[in-house]
Design an enzyme around this catalytic site. Sequence first.
Site, mmCIF file in Angstrom:
data_model
loop_
_atom_site.group_PDB
_atom_site.id
_atom_site.type_symbol
_atom_site.label_atom_id
_atom_site.label_comp_id
_atom_site.label_asym_id
_atom_site.label_seq_id
_atom_site.Cartn_x
_atom_site.Cartn_y
_atom_site.Cartn_z
ATOM 1 N N CYS A 166 0.829 -1.212 0.000
ATOM 2 C CA CYS A 166 0.000 0.000 0.000
ATOM 3 C C CYS A 166 0.861 1.258 0.000
ATOM 4 O O CYS A 166 1.562 1.533 0.966
ATOM 5 C CB CYS A 166 -0.904 -0.045 1.228
ATOM 6 S SG CYS A 166 -1.797 1.481 1.562
ATOM 7 N N CYS A 179 0.271 3.729 2.851
ATOM 8 C CA CYS A 179 0.791 3.168 4.106
ATOM 9 C C CYS A 179 2.287 3.433 4.213
ATOM 10 O O CYS A 179 2.801 3.823 5.269
ATOM 11 C CB CYS A 179 0.548 1.664 4.174
ATOM 12 S SG CYS A 179 -1.187 1.187 4.160
#
Length: 137
Positions: free
Chosen positions: A58, A61
């Site tokens: 991600c 993230c």
Amino acid sequence: MGQCYPKNQMHGDDSDEHVEFAGGNVHIVTTKESWDQKLSEANKDGKIVLANFSATWCGPCKMMAPFYSELSEKHSSIMFLVVDVDELTEMSTSWDIKATPTFFFLRDGQQIDKLVGANKPELQKKITAILDSANPR
């Protein structure tokens, strides 16, 4: 405000593992047992838990990881945890994770706040509000 939605389990060779996510006073949670142990430790020490449910693939993230690490160094009264949603899928399901990153604030094992998405100012604001409510002047 970036966020990623879970993709189908991909079992490629993602050897990045947790490199970007560890640092500062961030604890990587890899098992349900270590999660329970950290929550118990936080309860015993009277700490708020900030759990970051994220994924190695991600982008948002990864962008939040250094900031999260910095926050962990500034706020020693909070226990900072990272949970990989792909490693602990049962926990991700039980916490109803729909997108990553998702941040949960816990006191005594109970959710007191939540933030979905890579929003640095909002995460900082929630930390400040929670610390202020825990330590009224």
